[in-house]
Scaffold this active site. Structure first.
Site, mmCIF file in Angstrom:
data_model
loop_
_atom_site.group_PDB
_atom_site.id
_atom_site.type_symbol
_atom_site.label_atom_id
_atom_site.label_comp_id
_atom_site.label_asym_id
_atom_site.label_seq_id
_atom_site.Cartn_x
_atom_site.Cartn_y
_atom_site.Cartn_z
ATOM 1 C CG ASP A 1 11.196 23.002 -33.510
ATOM 2 O OD1 ASP A 1 11.214 24.373 -34.620
ATOM 3 O OD2 ASP A 1 11.471 22.496 -34.839
ATOM 4 C CB CYS B 1 49.686 -12.823 -10.071
ATOM 5 S SG CYS B 1 48.880 -11.219 -10.514
ATOM 6 C CG ASP C 1 11.829 18.954 -37.278
ATOM 7 O OD1 ASP C 1 11.301 19.355 -37.659
ATOM 8 O OD2 ASP C 1 12.066 18.038 -38.452
ATOM 9 C CB CYS D 1 44.875 -11.624 -11.763
ATOM 10 S SG CYS D 1 46.084 -10.949 -12.568
ATOM 11 C CB CYS E 1 -0.700 0.202 0.983
ATOM 12 S SG CYS E 1 -0.056 0.253 3.181
ATOM 13 C CG ASP F 1 8.796 24.467 -36.808
ATOM 14 O OD1 ASP F 1 8.804 26.126 -36.778
ATOM 15 O OD2 ASP F 1 9.441 23.205 -37.618
#
Length: 816
Positions: free
Chosen positions: A704, A83, A700, A86, A15, A501
């Site tokens: 814009d 080793c 686009d 590493c 809830c 546009d």
């Protein structure tokens, strides 16, 4: 100190109060700056400053609050280690992966044991970290699972556990109900009442403390943080009925005559009904994220890659940027890329929502998860893994589903004080009935106390908004509409003005031939053939548009023997032995060409927003051609649909007013905002907002972006630039305006659902609690049995989630 954001799955929330507890527990944790929890998606988004302890403090905080973050351990075979250094390098690399809790590497066995959060870190992430550190992950016996599959498996395990507990609680609860009313069953009538109480005790105890253990655990976590949630109400209510019954069973002599009755059945059946509600709710909530699962299911599993001049099939996770990938007919494109060779038709509907297949050839982009219908082709991988379009879509949808809409704040504020208020009402109910109630007053007081605690349901309040947002944003993604947040989804339904546009939004964004008007006996085809041939060497977009139109009509063009571009005027060329001029009135005047009344026609074309060009052949006027950025096919249809949605539609353009108004009239736009410079677009949005309008902006291009950010809702056309999409609240994966209609219609449908959910949640609690407290008893002699209260409480949450799921039937329509 740097901060990072991580999203973790949280299990056990039921809830809105649970949401508040988890958020508070996380915010109280050192180094956590912000925490946001979504009940519907069961995820917590946390901003924190990491240290050497990693995610451990976050998990501890959630666990101490009474909830779980699912974890698992995976084993990776590591190659290339020599080793101890590493070992530490690999461990450090694995620790840095989001979602990893611990990593232990054994040099002798060359294996790494990694504990991680289910659904956050994937095997592919671990593999990439090891490879980036300079080592390798050897082939494993089993194919790597996707992270979301493992998280789904963890949820499935939780669901199965919940179902088992419900079944046990339902069976034992039914038996306790039968035993409580033994007088109704001849076979049970001879059993002594006190013996039956012991049998009922044995039947109910497993229900109370095994099936109902989650309520005790949740209640303890809440009380430790000095708060109260749904679990507290259930635990206190059922425990009151159970413990009273235990006392009656084992020390009946302490109770006055007529009060030694048990309520085992009440406790057991309440727990069974609430578990049933949770079970149905979990199943329904799983369906709210169906869209995400569909998107994830689109991913290709393997890719055919050219490595060392050989074709090899690799898991898609191993494809690298720059790889050459081969796709055959019927196969999925595995990652994003650009076609190198070949030609095909691709079904991109799963990404764009556009049903028509798209032709693709060399140089064209391809998107991962789309389906290759016909030919085979090779392409170069440009985006892989988390950078693909599909992965970005999934990320955007997940972020939107995890966000909170402003309308949810009211529900959150109410839920924050809901449970303490209900406990107070329950205590007050007990006192009033104990003091003023009829005989036996204590029994009446106890039953009504339990009923008030059980019927109250903050779950419905907490689920009302997020479940609808999850379904709504997922449904939008299915139709190529990506909504960035719940706030954007809510705001979109209030929009009353929209600015389009012109270039690239209403129009195609590139010039096309619109008119060919021959004169002086010149045939149309001959005129177009001569003009297109003359323009063959031209690099001007208008000239290329004429050439492309002629080629589409199948005209065989001549290579011009001479060509000259005249700056500011047009071109001059020799085509098939004929001297051809194409340009403006000044070019014609320079060569003393008589226009024979073409000027009037040219003016008419200009008024329509087209660019007319005069044509002269061998010194005589031969006609006119005109080029324009043509309207998209369904622009007028989309504008009409926006009007039906009650919006004022504006067009924004840099064209002169006469041209702008002609285009606006053609598509039915209310008003044209003409001669607007790119840097002034955001100011036009502000002007409308200053008039009290809620404004959406659709664009686009890069220029814009400021206007998209200024608008109440910015909508970017997906065929445009990435910058525009980053600034927008909504992104349309297709290039047509019907996506705008879909986005606004979906917003309205989602908000209707949210408001109905909230109305139900408020109305249910407003009516249910007074009835449970006994408000109807003085007038009608009616009391609410706690068992019916539990059934009503369980139903309320299921109703809200199921109502949200109705959005899955949403279909884009042209009318509101």
């Amino acid at each position: 100190m740097s901060t990072k954001t991580i999203t973790l799955p949280v299990q056990g929330m039921t809830c809105a109060s649970c949401v508040g507890h988890v958020e508070r527990a996380l915010r109280d944790t050192d180094r956590v700056s912000a925490a946001r929890v979504n009940l519907a998606s069961e995820r917590a988004t946390i901003e924190f400053s990491p240290d050497d302890s990693g995610l451990a403090p976050l998990l501890s905080a959630v666990h101490d609050a009474g909830y779980d973050i699912p974890t698992e351990t995976v084993s990776l075979p590591i190659g290339g280690m020599t080793c101890a250094s590493c070992v530490s390098h690999v461990e450090r690399a694995l620790h840095d992966v989001d979602g990893v809790l611990s990593a232990a590497v054994n040099l002798a066995s060359e294996r790494a044991s990694v504990e991680l959060v289910s659904g956050v870190a994937s095997l592919a992430d671990l593999r990439q970290a090891v490879v980036s550190a300079g080592y390798e992950v050897r082939e494993m016996a089993e194919a790597p699972e996707m992270a979301e599959d493992r998280e789904r498996a963890a949820r499935r395990r939780e669901y199965e556990d919940l179902r088992l507990r419900f079944i046990v609680a339902a069976v034992l609860g039914f038996l306790s109900l039968v035993g409580t009313y033994q007088a109704w069953f001849p076979l049970l009538r001879d059993i002594p009442r006190q013996t039956m109480y012991v049998i009922l005790f044995l039947l109910t105890t497993p229900v109370q403390f095994w099936a109902g253990w989650r309520f005790y655990r949740g209640a303890w976590g809440a009380l430790k943080h000095k708060t109260a949630d749904m679990n507290v109400l259930i635990a206190v209510g059922t425990s009151a009925a159970y413990l009273y019954s235990v006392a009656v069973t084992f020390v009946p002599q302490v109770f006055p005559e007529g009060m030694a009755e048990v309520y085992y059945d009440t406790a057991a059946v309440i727990i069974a009904l609430i578990l049933l509600g949770r079970l149905l709710e979990a199943r329904a909530k799983g369906q709210t994220s169906e869209a995400i699962r569909k998107l994830m299911g689109l991913r290709a599993k393997t890719a055919r890659v050219v490595r060392d001049d050989e074709e090899v099939d690799l898991p898609v996770e191993e494809v690298r940027v720059g790889d050459v990938v081969i796709v055959r007919p019927g196969e999925k494109v595995p990652v994003d890329g650009r076609i190198l060779e070949g030609h095909s038709t691709l079904d991109e509907s799963m990404v764009t929502g556009e049903s028509m297949p798209v032709d693709k050839g060399a140089g064209d982009p391809v998107v991962g998860a789309t389906i290759n219908r016909t030919g085979a082709f090779k392409f170069e991988a440009t985006n892989v893994g988390k950078d693909t379009v599909l992965s970005q879509i999934i990320k955007l949808v997940e972020e939107a589903q995890g966000s909170k809409a402003p309308i949810q704040r009211l529900a959150d504020q109410i839920a924050g004080v809901f449970v303490p208020v209900v406990v107070g009402i329950a205590v007050l109910t007990f006192i009033v009935w104990a003091v003023f109630g009829p005989t036996p007053a204590f029994i009446f007081a106890l039953v009504n106390f339990v009923a008030v605690l059980i019927i109250a349901c903050p779950c419905a309040l907490g689920l009302a908004t997020p479940t609808a947002i999850m379904v709504g944003t997922g449904k939008g993604a299915e139709h190529g509409v990506l909504i960035r947040s719940g706030e954007a989804l809510e705001t979109a339904h209030r929009i009353n003005a929209i600015i389009l546009d012109k270039t690239g939004t209403l129009t195609q964004g590139q010039p096309a031939l619109t008119d060919v008007s021959p004169r002086n006996g010149m045939a149309r085809g001959d005129l177009l053939k001569l003009v297109a041939s003359a323009e063959l060497r031209s690099e001007h977009p208008l000239g290329q548009a004429i050439v492309q139109a002629a080629q589409r009509e199948g005209l065989a063009l001549f290579e011009p023997s001479e060509f000259q571009s005249v700056t500011g005027r047009g071109i001059q060329a020799v085509v098939d032995g004929r001297n051809v001029l194409v340009g403006n009135e000044r070019l014609m005047a320079d060569h003393k060409v008589i226009l024979d009344g073409l000027s009037g026609e040219a003016a008419d074309l200009s008024a329509l927003g087209r660019t007319p060009m005069y044509v002269a052949v061998d010194g005589h006027a031969a006609g006119l051609v005109a080029v324009a950025d043509t309207l998209k096919g369904n622009s007028a249809e989309a504008v009409a649909a926006l009007h039906r949605l009650g919006l004022e539609v504006y067009m924004l353009t840099g064209d002169n007013r006469r041209t702008a108004e002609a285009i606006a009239a053609e598509v039915g736009i209310d008003r044209a905002l003409a001669e607007v410079l790119p840097e002034d677009k955001a100011d036009k949005v502000k002007d409308l907002q200053a008039q009290g309008k809620r404004v959406a902006m659709v664009g686009d291009g890069i220029n814009d972006a400021p206007a998209l950010a200024q608008a109440d809702v910015g909508i970017a056309i997906g065929t445009g630039t990435d910058i525009a999409m980053e600034a927008a609240d909504v992104t349309l994966m297709r290039g047509d305006l019907m996506g705008v209609v879909t986005a606004i219609s979906l917003s309205k449908a989602t908000m209707r659902t949210i408001k109905w959910n909230l109305f139900w949640a408020f109305a249910y609690n407003s009516a249910g609690i007074p009835i449970a407290a006994g408000l109807l008893y003085p007038f009608f002699g009616l009391l609410l049995n706690p068992i019916f209260a539990a059934a009503a409480m369980a139903f309320s949450s299921v109703f809200v989630v199921s109502n949200s799921l109705r959005l899955r039937s949403f279909r884009p329509a042209l009318t509101a």
